[in-house]
Design an enzyme around this catalytic site. Structure first.
Site, PDB file in Angstrom:
ATOM      1  N   GLU A   1     -19.356  -5.431   9.692  1.00 13.52           N
ATOM      2  CA  GLU A   1     -20.103  -4.334  11.193  1.00 13.52           C
ATOM      3  C   GLU A   1     -21.346  -5.285  11.434  1.00 13.52           C
ATOM      4  O   GLU A   1     -21.870  -4.954  12.518  1.00 13.52           O
ATOM      5  CB  GLU A   1     -21.079  -2.730   9.843  1.00 13.52           C
ATOM      6  CG  GLU A   1     -20.314  -1.654   9.960  1.00 13.52           C
ATOM      7  CD  GLU A   1     -19.507  -2.320   8.513  1.00 13.52           C
ATOM      8  OE1 GLU A   1     -19.083  -3.592   7.689  1.00 13.52           O
ATOM      9  OE2 GLU A   1     -18.398  -1.155   8.030  1.00 13.52           O
TER      10      GLU A   1
ATOM     11  N   LYS B   1       1.127  -0.817  -0.114  1.00 12.18           N
ATOM     12  CA  LYS B   1       0.070   0.055  -0.256  1.00 12.18           C
ATOM     13  C   LYS B   1       1.066   1.358  -0.245  1.00 12.18           C
ATOM     14  O   LYS B   1       1.751   0.977   0.702  1.00 12.18           O
ATOM     15  CB  LYS B   1      -1.485   0.088   1.021  1.00 12.18           C
ATOM     16  CG  LYS B   1      -2.311   0.796   1.030  1.00 12.18           C
ATOM     17  CD  LYS B   1      -3.267   0.657   2.039  1.00 12.18           C
ATOM     18  CE  LYS B   1      -4.241   1.583   2.038  1.00 12.18           C
ATOM     19  NZ  LYS B   1      -5.659   0.699   3.356  1.00 12.18           N
TER      20      LYS B   1
ATOM     21  N   ARG C   1     -25.266  -1.099   7.067  1.00 15.74           N
ATOM     22  CA  ARG C   1     -24.624  -2.895   6.715  1.00 15.74           C
ATOM     23  C   ARG C   1     -25.924  -3.752   7.157  1.00 15.74           C
ATOM     24  O   ARG C   1     -25.203  -4.055   7.696  1.00 15.74           O
ATOM     25  CB  ARG C   1     -23.058  -2.861   6.611  1.00 15.74           C
ATOM     26  CG  ARG C   1     -22.567  -4.185   6.074  1.00 15.74           C
ATOM     27  CD  ARG C   1     -22.625  -4.204   4.553  1.00 15.74           C
ATOM     28  NE  ARG C   1     -22.107  -4.011   3.206  1.00 15.74           N
ATOM     29  CZ  ARG C   1     -21.278  -3.980   3.138  1.00 15.74           C
ATOM     30  NH1 ARG C   1     -20.328  -4.440   3.789  1.00 15.74           N
ATOM     31  NH2 ARG C   1     -21.220  -3.367   1.669  1.00 15.74           N
TER      32      ARG C   1
HETATM   33  C1  LIG Z   1     -18.749  -1.528   4.280  1.00 10.73           C
HETATM   34  C2  LIG Z   1     -17.685  -0.384   4.810  1.00 10.73           C
HETATM   35  N1  LIG Z   1     -17.409  -0.571   6.299  1.00 10.73           N
HETATM   36  C3  LIG Z   1     -16.091   0.268   6.176  1.00 10.73           C
HETATM   37  C4  LIG Z   1     -16.181   0.771   4.914  1.00 10.73           C
HETATM   38  C5  LIG Z   1     -14.162   1.905   5.474  1.00 10.73           C
HETATM   39  N2  LIG Z   1     -13.213   1.424   4.515  1.00 10.73           N
HETATM   40  C6  LIG Z   1     -13.083   2.092   3.529  1.00 10.73           C
HETATM   41  S1  LIG Z   1     -11.306   1.178   2.755  1.00 10.73           S
HETATM   42  C7  LIG Z   1     -10.873   0.563   3.987  1.00 10.73           C
HETATM   43  C8  LIG Z   1     -10.312  -0.567   3.637  1.00 10.73           C
HETATM   44  C9  LIG Z   1     -10.252  -1.527   2.947  1.00 10.73           C
HETATM   45  O1  LIG Z   1      -8.785  -2.398   3.517  1.00 10.73           O
HETATM   46  P1  LIG Z   1      -8.670  -2.513   1.661  1.00 10.73           P
HETATM   47  O2  LIG Z   1      -9.751  -3.724   0.878  1.00 10.73           O
HETATM   48  O3  LIG Z   1      -8.183  -3.379   2.197  1.00 10.73           O
HETATM   49  O4  LIG Z   1      -8.249  -2.035  -0.238  1.00 10.73           O
HETATM   50  P2  LIG Z   1      -6.554  -1.392   0.471  1.00 10.73           P
HETATM   51  O5  LIG Z   1      -7.340  -0.291   1.787  1.00 10.73           O
HETATM   52  O6  LIG Z   1      -5.913  -2.064   1.475  1.00 10.73           O
HETATM   53  O7  LIG Z   1      -6.449  -1.200  -0.848  1.00 10.73           O
HETATM   54  C10 LIG Z   1     -12.652   0.370   4.708  1.00 10.73           C
HETATM   55  C11 LIG Z   1     -12.246  -0.222   6.031  1.00 10.73           C
HETATM   56  C12 LIG Z   1     -15.926   0.717   3.470  1.00 10.73           C
HETATM   57  N3  LIG Z   1     -16.247   0.932   2.330  1.00 10.73           N
HETATM   58  N4  LIG Z   1     -17.309   0.036   3.603  1.00 10.73           N
END
Ligand SMILES: Cc1ncc(C[n+]2csc(CCOP(=O)(O)OP(=O)(O)O)c2C)c(N)n1
Ligand SMILES: CC(=O)[C@@H](O)[C@H](O)COP(=O)(O)O
Ligand SMILES: [Mg+2]
Length: 636
Positions: free
Chosen positions: A370, A283, A398
């Protein structure tokens, strides 16, 4: 090839490896320059530059479908699919959206913003393809964080059961959610990441077999079965879980090695049925500061590329609601070991990382889960703990059934602290905290409150912690408080269901909720200049609503206005309207809030202005509606 000339991802076809590497370099540069200039998600997109170029080089995006999970990492996708020249408008009003949007591009095959949806959508598209006798590839790209979401596992469970449905799932595994990823699945994936590629080991064994005489040259099905069995035994159980779930596993592969990525994707495309390509990425790749601080550079406001420092704002700002929430809850938790703060992968956004740092035993991050987080809280409440679910208004959507079925029906004392309630701005319609008043108000047993400012937030946190008769929810907005003095401790709880009169006047009753109370006071001041004296009520609670306070004033004053930063349908104004009607107080009522439409990405002030929710606009509407004062006579 300069990426400014790229209007179609198929222009990647036929480029040499060197040319592709140059395209990747240009994309990374454009991504970095743009996010530094205007803010947005930085680390996620930097981590998938090579993955995107390599995958798209092996697809025909005139036919094939790509579904990105969340979409916050899909800036390279946007640059490669004809939005290079508009990319500087990212997340701005009428500009390029921060997530994929079907209406924005033919290549945005599925929109998102909320995590863990991509595999379900991709499988749906694959099944539609097959039922229509079509023949195109469908690829879901999901992060290791999003993979912790229940929906993703439900979809894997379904897809793995369909051996003849061709579907590719690409796991972008950077070991990070917004914070470091959590859970057993993440731990397993990290172990796999450290193993040699399964494909390499398997092919290597195949090579060895060729030198063994008894395997001979001629094709012999029995021998093939024996070889496959031996390979399955010999190859370490990396990826085995995925394979046991019905997917053909490829990886783990270096997510920044274009040659390896292209070769693996080409090989994986040849496989039939569900295919899982495990890509190990970093990342923030390519920007050292983001690689070193992957949490801090998940998303950034405009910053100086050379120093990595945010561009300082000219005016000092009051602390954010999230910061005040975190400080207050952590202070209370120090004296109450039963308080357990729960987040669904939003530790930094909610501020619960402060609780984690100070009282790690009273902190739980469930990952992007969630639904699990809410019912976990219900279980904690059953056993006398004091669970506090800190969650964005939009993300609690959610877990709606868990709130209703597991918490409210059982009347369990769970305290929901809804951050980002109201207009959030650049994240747009998928993230607006627009609906929580409506979606919670209709559930029996739920008490619901909202503070007028950050000082009242502190009192409401104590009120929520002390409310053990059943579930209670508190909402507060994204961003900074209004700058009122804060107490360090000794916050007085509020009486449940009681509002307060902030100002008296006989010509109009302004009943405001949460973040709109300050607006109501501003409106009252301007109305005074038109000789209109308004009473202003800070409702504090929408459930139970303080009808003892509101109804007699409404009856006496005879003109009522409600103000809320949320949807009008089922919202705070509806609650007041229902109370007036149910008690036969039939007086003229005008509600200010958000109508039956989505609120697109823009700054919060731009959205409020578009929605007619600024003080001057509300004042003008009131004068016109109730006092027949002409338009635009209002002092803005
Ligand atoms: C249902 C939901 N909960 C929380 C979030 C907030 N959120 C956005 S990106 C993220 C992390 C995602 O991690 P990953 O899928 O590994 O993607 P990366 O940022 O590592 O590329 C979160 C928790 C969201 N977008 N949707
Ligand atoms: C992609 C995602 O869902 C989060 O990164 C979200 O954008 C965070 O929102 P805040 O910036 O309001 O914390
Ligand atoms: Mg990740």
């Amino acid at each position: 090839m300069h990426i400014s000339d790229m209007t179609h991802p198929n222009q990647l076809h036929g480029l040499s490896l060197r040319q592709l590497e140059d395209v990747a370099r240009q994309i990374r540069e454009k991504h970095l320059q743009t996010v530094a200039a205007i803010g947005g998600h930085l680390g996620p997109g930097l981590g998938v530059v090579e993955l995107t170029v390599a995958l798209y080089q092996t697809l025909d995006l005139d036919r094939d479908k790509v579904i990105w999970d969340v979409g916050h990492q899909a800036y390279p996708h946007k640059i490669l699919t004809g939005r290079y020249h508009r990319f500087h408008t990212l997340r701005q009003k009428k500009g390029v959206a921060g997530y994929l949007k079907r209406c924005e591009s033919q290549f945005d095959h599925f929109g998102a913003g909320h995590a863990s949806t991509s595999i379900s959508a991709a499988l749906g598209m694959a099944l539609a393809r097959d039922s229509q006798g079509e023949d195109y590839k469908v690829v879901a790209i999901i992060g290791d964080g999003a993979l912790t979401g229940g929906m993703a596992l439900e979809a894997i469970n379904h897809a793995g059961h369909l051996p003849h449905t061709n579907l590719m799932v690409v796991l972008n595994d950077n070991e990070m959610s917004i914070s470091p990823n959590v859970g057993a699945i993440s731990r397993y994936l990290n172990k796999v990441r450290l193993s040699d590629p399964v494909q390499f080991l398997s092919d290597n064994l195949e090579e060895q077999f060729k030198h063994l005489p008894f395997f001979g040259e001629a094709f012999n099905p029995e021998m093939e079965r024996l070889k496959e069995g031996m390979k399955r035994l010999a190859v370490p159980k990396v990826g085995a879980v995925i394979e046991e779930l019905g997917f053909k596993y490829f990886g783990p592969i270096d997510g920044h090695n274009l040659q390896e990525l292209i070769a693996t994707f080409k090989q994986a495309h040849k496989a039939t049925g569900p295919v899982f390509v495990h890509v190990a990425t970093v990342k923030g790749k390519g920007y050292e500061l983001a690689e070193k601080d992957q949490v801090g550079y998940h998303a950034q406001s405009p910053f100086n590329l050379a120093t990595g420092k945010a561009i300082p704002s000219n005016t000092p700002k009051p602390p954010s609601y999230s910061k005040v929430f975190a400080h207050t809850l952590t202070t209370l938790a120090q004296n109450n070991p039963k308080i357990i703060g729960i987040t669904a992968a939003m530790a930094t956004g909610t501020g619960l990382d402060k609780l984690q740092a100070k009282l790690p035993k009273q902190y739980i991050d469930v990952g992007i889960a969630e639904q699990h987080g809410v019912t976990l809280a219900a279980g904690l409440a059953c056993e006398g703990m004091r669970p506090v679910v800190a969650i964005y208004s939009t993300f609690l959507q959610r877990a709606y059934d868990q709130v209703l079925h597991d918490v409210c029906i059982q009347n369990l004392p769970v305290f929901f602290c809804l951050d980002r309630a109201g207009i959030v701005g650049a994240d747009g319609p998928t993230h607006q905290g627009m609906y929580d008043i409506a979606y919670l108000r209709c559930i029996p047993n739920m008490a619901i409150m909202a503070p007028k400012d950050e000082a009242e937030l502190q009192r409401m946190i104590v009120t929520g912690i002390n409310h053990t008769d059943g579930p209670i929810a508190m909402r507060y907005p994204r961003g900074n408080g209004i700058g009122v003095p804060l107490m360090e401790e000794g916050w007085e709880p509020l009486p449940i269901g009681k509002g307060e009169i902030l100002r008296n006047g006989d010509d109009l009753l302004l009943v405001a909720y949460g973040s709109m109370v300050n607006t109501a006071l501003q409106v009252a001041e301007v109305l005074r200049e038109h000789s209109v004296e308004a009473t202003v009520i800070n409702a504090r609670f929408v459930k139970p609503l303080d009808t003892e306070l509101i109804l007699p004033l409404a009856q006496r004053i005879g003109k009522v206005v409600t103000l809320e930063e949320g949807c009008l349908m089922g919202g705070f104004g509806s609650a007041v309207a229902e109370a007036l009607m149910d008690n036969n107080v039939l007086v003229p009522l005008k509600r200010f809030g958000v109508g039956d439409h989505l609120v697109d990405h823009a700054t919060p002030n731009e959205s409020k202005s578009d929605l007619g929710l600024t003080s001057p606009q509300i004042t003008e509407q009131i004068l016109k509606t109730f006092f027949s004062v002409k338009q635009s006579s209002v002092v803005s």
